[in-house]
Design a protein around this motif. Structure first.
Motif, PDB file in Angstrom:
ATOM      1  N   ASP A   1      -6.376   1.883  14.021  1.00 44.69           N
ATOM      2  CA  ASP A   1      -4.937   1.256  13.794  1.00 44.69           C
ATOM      3  C   ASP A   1      -4.651   0.549  12.450  1.00 44.69           C
ATOM      4  O   ASP A   1      -3.704   0.872  11.605  1.00 44.69           O
ATOM      5  CB  ASP A   1      -4.653   0.241  14.841  1.00 44.69           C
ATOM      6  CG  ASP A   1      -3.369  -0.318  14.760  1.00 44.69           C
ATOM      7  OD1 ASP A   1      -2.271   0.495  14.647  1.00 44.69           O
ATOM      8  OD2 ASP A   1      -3.157  -1.331  14.986  1.00 44.69           O
ATOM      9  N   ASN A   2      -5.624  -0.118  12.070  1.00 46.12           N
ATOM     10  CA  ASN A   2      -5.178  -0.823  10.795  1.00 46.12           C
ATOM     11  C   ASN A   2      -5.336   0.111   9.598  1.00 46.12           C
ATOM     12  O   ASN A   2      -4.444   0.111   8.779  1.00 46.12           O
ATOM     13  CB  ASN A   2      -6.665  -2.007  10.196  1.00 46.12           C
ATOM     14  CG  ASN A   2      -6.327  -3.207  11.276  1.00 46.12           C
ATOM     15  OD1 ASN A   2      -5.304  -3.337  11.832  1.00 46.12           O
ATOM     16  ND2 ASN A   2      -7.662  -3.685  11.666  1.00 46.12           N
ATOM     17  N   ALA A   3      -6.137   0.919   9.496  1.00 43.63           N
ATOM     18  CA  ALA A   3      -6.315   1.955   8.512  1.00 43.63           C
ATOM     19  C   ALA A   3      -4.933   2.922   8.504  1.00 43.63           C
ATOM     20  O   ALA A   3      -4.355   3.096   7.405  1.00 43.63           O
ATOM     21  CB  ALA A   3      -7.419   3.165   8.830  1.00 43.63           C
ATOM     22  N   ILE A   4      -4.473   3.500   9.391  1.00 41.73           N
ATOM     23  CA  ILE A   4      -3.217   4.228   9.642  1.00 41.73           C
ATOM     24  C   ILE A   4      -1.989   3.453   9.416  1.00 41.73           C
ATOM     25  O   ILE A   4      -1.229   3.795   8.777  1.00 41.73           O
ATOM     26  CB  ILE A   4      -3.023   4.792  11.141  1.00 41.73           C
ATOM     27  CG1 ILE A   4      -4.018   5.833  11.583  1.00 41.73           C
ATOM     28  CG2 ILE A   4      -1.746   5.266  11.304  1.00 41.73           C
ATOM     29  CD1 ILE A   4      -4.006   6.930  10.598  1.00 41.73           C
ATOM     30  N   SER A   5      -2.083   1.830   9.711  1.00 43.12           N
ATOM     31  CA  SER A   5      -1.061   1.378   9.272  1.00 43.12           C
ATOM     32  C   SER A   5      -0.804   1.030   7.810  1.00 43.12           C
ATOM     33  O   SER A   5       0.490   0.968   7.150  1.00 43.12           O
ATOM     34  CB  SER A   5      -1.080  -0.268   9.974  1.00 43.12           C
ATOM     35  OG  SER A   5      -1.050  -0.256  11.066  1.00 43.12           O
ATOM     36  N   ASP A   6      -1.945   1.109   7.118  1.00 38.97           N
ATOM     37  CA  ASP A   6      -1.874   1.109   5.317  1.00 38.97           C
ATOM     38  C   ASP A   6      -1.703   2.347   4.940  1.00 38.97           C
ATOM     39  O   ASP A   6      -0.907   2.375   4.028  1.00 38.97           O
ATOM     40  CB  ASP A   6      -3.415   0.567   5.078  1.00 38.97           C
ATOM     41  CG  ASP A   6      -3.674  -0.767   5.078  1.00 38.97           C
ATOM     42  OD1 ASP A   6      -2.772  -1.290   5.397  1.00 38.97           O
ATOM     43  OD2 ASP A   6      -4.777  -1.188   5.183  1.00 38.97           O
ATOM     44  N   LEU A   7      -2.123   3.357   5.412  1.00 43.78           N
ATOM     45  CA  LEU A   7      -1.765   4.826   4.899  1.00 43.78           C
ATOM     46  C   LEU A   7      -0.409   5.256   5.639  1.00 43.78           C
ATOM     47  O   LEU A   7       0.262   6.057   4.607  1.00 43.78           O
ATOM     48  CB  LEU A   7      -2.874   5.780   5.632  1.00 43.78           C
ATOM     49  CG  LEU A   7      -4.105   5.606   5.062  1.00 43.78           C
ATOM     50  CD1 LEU A   7      -5.284   6.387   6.115  1.00 43.78           C
ATOM     51  CD2 LEU A   7      -4.314   5.972   3.640  1.00 43.78           C
ATOM     52  N   GLY A   8       0.053   5.027   6.568  1.00 44.59           N
ATOM     53  CA  GLY A   8       1.414   5.519   7.165  1.00 44.59           C
ATOM     54  C   GLY A   8       1.497   6.805   7.580  1.00 44.59           C
ATOM     55  O   GLY A   8       0.598   7.752   7.264  1.00 44.59           O
ATOM     56  N   LEU A   9       2.269   7.121   8.396  1.00 47.90           N
ATOM     57  CA  LEU A   9       2.575   8.645   8.927  1.00 47.90           C
ATOM     58  C   LEU A   9       4.213   9.098   8.446  1.00 47.90           C
ATOM     59  O   LEU A   9       4.999   8.257   8.479  1.00 47.90           O
ATOM     60  CB  LEU A   9       2.370   8.637  10.178  1.00 47.90           C
ATOM     61  CG  LEU A   9       0.853   8.082  10.985  1.00 47.90           C
ATOM     62  CD1 LEU A   9       1.104   8.060  12.457  1.00 47.90           C
ATOM     63  CD2 LEU A   9       0.155   9.230  10.536  1.00 47.90           C
ATOM     64  N   SER A  10       4.110  10.224   8.390  1.00 45.37           N
ATOM     65  CA  SER A  10       5.563  10.741   7.805  1.00 45.37           C
ATOM     66  C   SER A  10       6.357  10.841   9.171  1.00 45.37           C
ATOM     67  O   SER A  10       7.599  10.412   9.076  1.00 45.37           O
ATOM     68  CB  SER A  10       5.247  12.314   7.302  1.00 45.37           C
ATOM     69  OG  SER A  10       4.514  12.142   6.553  1.00 45.37           O
ATOM     70  N   THR A  11       6.184  11.537  10.407  1.00 50.99           N
ATOM     71  CA  THR A  11       7.090  11.753  11.311  1.00 50.99           C
ATOM     72  C   THR A  11       6.413  11.299  12.667  1.00 50.99           C
ATOM     73  O   THR A  11       7.133  11.004  13.581  1.00 50.99           O
ATOM     74  CB  THR A  11       7.636  13.136  11.228  1.00 50.99           C
ATOM     75  OG1 THR A  11       6.476  13.910  11.828  1.00 50.99           O
ATOM     76  CG2 THR A  11       8.213  13.666  10.090  1.00 50.99           C
ATOM     77  N   ALA A  12       5.280  11.238  12.674  1.00 51.82           N
ATOM     78  CA  ALA A  12       4.712  10.823  14.049  1.00 51.82           C
ATOM     79  C   ALA A  12       4.206   9.403  14.129  1.00 51.82           C
ATOM     80  O   ALA A  12       4.533   8.607  13.229  1.00 51.82           O
ATOM     81  CB  ALA A  12       3.195  11.700  14.305  1.00 51.82           C
ATOM     82  N   SER A  13       4.136   8.909  15.339  1.00 51.96           N
ATOM     83  CA  SER A  13       3.914   7.337  15.499  1.00 51.96           C
ATOM     84  C   SER A  13       2.562   7.339  16.364  1.00 51.96           C
ATOM     85  O   SER A  13       2.129   8.396  17.250  1.00 51.96           O
ATOM     86  CB  SER A  13       5.032   6.615  16.304  1.00 51.96           C
ATOM     87  OG  SER A  13       5.277   7.284  17.543  1.00 51.96           O
ATOM     88  N   LEU A  14       1.711   6.430  16.276  1.00 50.44           N
ATOM     89  CA  LEU A  14       0.461   6.169  16.976  1.00 50.44           C
ATOM     90  C   LEU A  14       0.892   5.133  17.729  1.00 50.44           C
ATOM     91  O   LEU A  14       1.112   3.998  17.642  1.00 50.44           O
ATOM     92  CB  LEU A  14      -0.654   5.731  15.902  1.00 50.44           C
ATOM     93  CG  LEU A  14      -1.904   5.505  16.319  1.00 50.44           C
ATOM     94  CD1 LEU A  14      -2.779   6.729  16.867  1.00 50.44           C
ATOM     95  CD2 LEU A  14      -2.829   4.824  15.622  1.00 50.44           C
TER      96      LEU A  14
END
Length: 458
Positions: free
Chosen positions: A275-288
């Motif tokens: 979760d921390n990594a994805i929060s930093d990298l960001g997503l274009s259209t999807a959500s985690l």
């Protein structure tokens, strides 16, 4: 009168338009796989039964299509099982092969069989059909394609992070917005089972929990009770059924619930990292999103598990899923080769794109130019032009028969071909072409260069 032929339930024929749309999805997914460094492999459509059976849990085993042995398959049948009508024992003696249920177990077999040729970590993708003896319904078929990507030979959680990004890349490319990538961890489920006193019934617990979105909370509780999970333990599940809030707040709640489970706390730690990594990298259209009731009832998952949901305005089951399996190759004798993988549900993605009108208009690249056939001399002249058009990337063809003009024009209309070229004796002698725009009705005499330019710009 001969009976009209049919196909088995749960299978489909695909017309040219449907194949074009499916290929659009295939190509989008394949392109993303290769961008992320995955290499293609293929495995046989059927495997030895021993390869598949026992890898998917009791319910999965029931859905595997068995193949009867060649020749007189009853000659070696278990006579006792036959007399007792024991289908399980009988099947083992008359069927040694089965259609593959998924692509993951065959991939594990591939890794073990070819381990001396593979450089680890090995990133592979596979796009092939699978078969399940399931009850057909909307979005659920007996024959369907899976589009899988897996990494074996690495325990790094950065792989899970990349797979979430890969999902986001594909769905962004397909213009599919508001997709939800749900995540959980098998260690958390193991911790929950431990806390509620069902540690020895982990498989029963996860298989039943996996049905929550299908049969509801009360039915899940009834089924758990029927499988010997104590009522006192089931009562402890209440906070989990209602757990909500942000990813971070759910993680904090889980820490309190699973404070006595070492396994559960390890799962929480892994999810927090992702979760921390994805929060930093960001997503274009999807959500985690964290979903602690997500179980995915397959026995081989050991860590993170994924399931992808379509946008809320579309009634559809999951359109993707996967997870971490730390010792899947161990079932074939190769220990300590960790893997993680995801799958895209092509057929369901197709239905979602169709419902939302997201297929590009250009997905059906039709024939752009049809040459009318007036005879042998004119046809040969036309084919020389058709050759040049094709070299320029323009889809062109000659009507094969010297049929009436009206029939040939009707054919062009029915196939929605935008341009028709008429080549008669006059055109052959002047080395020109009569080009008709089927949408506007405009008809002009053009050179080959102008014909190419006009059709290419349309």
């Amino acid at each position: 009168m001969a009976q009209k032929p049919s196909i088995p339930k749960g299978t489909r024929d695909f017309n040219p338009e449907q194949v074009a749309k499916r290929n659009y999805i295939f190509n989008t997914i394949r392109g993303a796989f290769e961008t992320y460094g995955f290499q293609p492999i293929e495995t046989p459509s059927f495997e030895n039964s021993s390869t598949l059976m026992g890898k998917y849990g009791e319910e999965g085993d029931r859905l595997i299509f068995k193949i009867l042995n060649s020749g007189d398959y009853l000659a070696k049948a278990n006579g006792e099982a036959y007399a007792e009508k024991d289908s399980n024992k009988l099947t083992a003696s008359i069927s040694e092969k089965a259609l593959r249920y998924d692509l993951t177990v065959p991939f594990a077999r591939y890794v073990v069989q070819h381990r001396n040729e593979i450089e680890l970590p090995f990133k592979r993708y596979q796009i092939q059909p699978v078969w399940r003896a399931d009850r057909p319904q909307k979005g659920r078929f007996r024959e369907f394609y899976q589009c899988d990507a897996d990494v074996v030979g690495s325990k790094s959680l950065w792989q899970e992070v990349e797979f979430i990004q890969l999902y986001d890349t594909v769905f962004s490319s397909l213009k599919l917005e508001e997709v939800i990538i749900k995540i959980n961890n098998r260690k958390i489920l193991s911790g929950i089972a431990e806390v509620i006193g069902a540690g020895d019934k982990l498989i029963d617990f996860t298989v039943t929990l996996d049905k929550l979105d299908k049969i509801g909370e009360e039915k899940v509780k009834e089924e758990m009770l029927g499988k010997g999970i104590p009522q006192s333990g089931i009562d402890k599940l209440k906070p989990l059924f209602t757990l909500s809030g942000t990813f971070e707040s759910q993680i904090e709640s889980l820490k309190a619930i699973l404070s006595t489970s070492e396994d559960g706390l390890k799962g929480i730690e892994e999810l927090a990292f992702i979760d921390n990594a994805i929060s930093d990298l960001g997503l274009s259209t999807a959500s985690l999103q964290l979903d602690v009731t997500l179980a995915r009832g397959l026995n081989y998952y050991t860590g993170a598990i994924f399931e992808v949901s379509a946008p809320k305005n579309v009634k559809m089951g999951s359109i993707g899923g996967g997870g971490r399996y730390d010792d899947l190759t161990g079932i074939f004798g190769l220990k300590d080769v960790s893997g993680v993988g995801i799958s895209f549900g092509l057929d369901r993605i197709y239905l979602v794109l169709e419902e939302l009108g997201l297929f590009p208009e250009t997905v059906n690249k039709n024939v752009e130019v049809l040459f009318i056939n007036f005879g042998e001399k004119e046809a040969l002249f036309s084919l020389k032009a058709i050759k040049e058009l094709r070299l320029k990337g323009i889809n062109a063809e000659l009507y094969p028969d010297t049929a009436k003009m009206k029939k040939q024009m009707t054919h062009a209309n029915k196939r929605d071909i935008p341009f028709v070229v008429l080549v008669g004796e006059e055109e052959v002698n002047s080395n020109n072409y009569t080009l008709k725009n089927m949408r506007s009705g405009e008809q002009t005499k053009v050179s080959l260069e102008t014909l190419i330019q006009t059709t290419k710009e349309s």
